[in-house]
Design an enzyme around this catalytic site. Sequence first.
Site, PDB file in Angstrom:
ATOM      1  N   CYS A   9       0.872  -1.186   0.000  1.00  0.00           N
ATOM      2  CA  CYS A   9       0.000   0.000   0.000  1.00  0.00           C
ATOM      3  C   CYS A   9       0.906   1.232   0.000  1.00  0.00           C
ATOM      4  O   CYS A   9       2.068   1.150  -0.417  1.00  0.00           O
ATOM      5  CB  CYS A   9      -0.980  -0.020   1.178  1.00  0.00           C
ATOM      6  N   ASN A  12       2.356   1.403   4.352  1.00  0.00           N
ATOM      7  CA  ASN A  12       2.655   0.116   5.011  1.00  0.00           C
ATOM      8  C   ASN A  12       2.383   0.150   6.512  1.00  0.00           C
ATOM      9  O   ASN A  12       3.023  -0.534   7.288  1.00  0.00           O
ATOM     10  CB  ASN A  12       4.107  -0.329   4.741  1.00  0.00           C
ATOM     11  N   CYS A  14      -1.272   0.704   7.446  1.00  0.00           N
ATOM     12  CA  CYS A  14      -2.714   0.461   7.608  1.00  0.00           C
ATOM     13  C   CYS A  14      -3.171  -0.762   6.805  1.00  0.00           C
ATOM     14  O   CYS A  14      -3.424  -1.825   7.360  1.00  0.00           O
ATOM     15  CB  CYS A  14      -3.527   1.690   7.185  1.00  0.00           C
ATOM     16  N   ARG A  15      -3.281  -0.598   5.479  1.00  0.00           N
ATOM     17  CA  ARG A  15      -3.934  -1.642   4.675  1.00  0.00           C
ATOM     18  C   ARG A  15      -3.058  -2.861   4.425  1.00  0.00           C
ATOM     19  O   ARG A  15      -3.520  -4.002   4.555  1.00  0.00           O
ATOM     20  CB  ARG A  15      -4.384  -1.056   3.329  1.00  0.00           C
ATOM     21  N   SER A  16      -1.789  -2.657   4.020  1.00  0.00           N
ATOM     22  CA  SER A  16      -0.994  -3.845   3.652  1.00  0.00           C
ATOM     23  C   SER A  16      -0.628  -4.709   4.869  1.00  0.00           C
ATOM     24  O   SER A  16      -0.569  -5.938   4.720  1.00  0.00           O
ATOM     25  CB  SER A  16       0.236  -3.484   2.809  1.00  0.00           C
ATOM     26  N   ASP A 124      -8.280   3.894   1.402  1.00  0.00           N
ATOM     27  CA  ASP A 124      -7.290   4.295   2.410  1.00  0.00           C
ATOM     28  C   ASP A 124      -8.024   4.753   3.681  1.00  0.00           C
ATOM     29  O   ASP A 124      -8.754   5.744   3.645  1.00  0.00           O
ATOM     30  CB  ASP A 124      -6.455   5.440   1.828  1.00  0.00           C
TER      31      ASP A 124
HETATM   32  P1  4NP Z   1      -1.673   2.835   4.188  1.00  0.00           P
HETATM   33  O1  4NP Z   1      -2.298   4.182   4.783  1.00  0.00           O
HETATM   34  O2  4NP Z   1      -1.164   3.182   2.808  1.00  0.00           O
HETATM   35  O3  4NP Z   1      -2.860   1.916   4.129  1.00  0.00           O
HETATM   36  O4  4NP Z   1      -0.603   2.391   5.137  1.00  0.00           O
HETATM   37  C1  4NP Z   1      -1.605   5.386   4.851  1.00  0.00           C
HETATM   38  C2  4NP Z   1      -0.684   5.586   5.857  1.00  0.00           C
HETATM   39  C3  4NP Z   1      -0.023   6.795   5.955  1.00  0.00           C
HETATM   40  C4  4NP Z   1      -0.287   7.802   5.029  1.00  0.00           C
HETATM   41  C5  4NP Z   1      -1.202   7.588   4.017  1.00  0.00           C
HETATM   42  C6  4NP Z   1      -1.864   6.370   3.933  1.00  0.00           C
HETATM   43  N1  4NP Z   1       0.370   9.048   5.137  1.00  0.00           N
HETATM   44  O5  4NP Z   1       0.046   9.944   4.351  1.00  0.00           O
HETATM   45  O6  4NP Z   1       1.255   9.195   5.998  1.00  0.00           O
END
Ligand code: 4NP
Length: 155
Positions: A9, A12, A14-16, A124
């Site tokens: 994602c 790294n 939240c989703r992955s 997200d």
């Molecule tokens: P992820 O979510 O891609 O599912 O881990 C996010 C985590 C952090 C950010 C964006 C999305 N960020 O902008 O810091």
Amino acid sequence: MTVSVLFVCLGNICRSPLAEAAFRLEAKRLGLGVVVDSAGTGSWHAGDPPDRRAQATARRHGVEIGHYAARQVTAADFERFDHVVALDLDNLRNLKRLAPAGGRARLSLLLDHVEGRAGQAVADPYYGDDGGFEISWADAVAGARGLAAKLKPSS
Ligand code: 4NP
């Protein structure tokens, strides 16, 4: 036979990590030998544990992910893994750009492995509320089940 899968994602955190945890659970349930990891296309959270809301969501579903550490995807990942699975379309596009020509890994979108959901993104949840993390978990489980079913050797 061991199959290796990397979930990717943006951050790294939240989703992955949820997809990694869901796929580990499903592989165990099916008795599938797997090497599993997750990574982000971005580097901002490298070394961080998953977001607290992702940890709490996984824990509600019986999985501890607090020991996972975020990392950025590398060119070597396209050689190390059989499958590199993106959680959304932006990340899939970025992975296609990063993939070295002739790399081993097959690239796909997680929800392409779920009937009726091809082309859809796992939204997200980072800027939303806790409910978004439950949706991410449900999507991660659906994708993990679909992918694991395809990877299971036919007997
Ligand atoms: P992820 O979510 O891609 O599912 O881990 C996010 C985590 C952090 C950010 C964006 C999305 N960020 O902008 O810091």
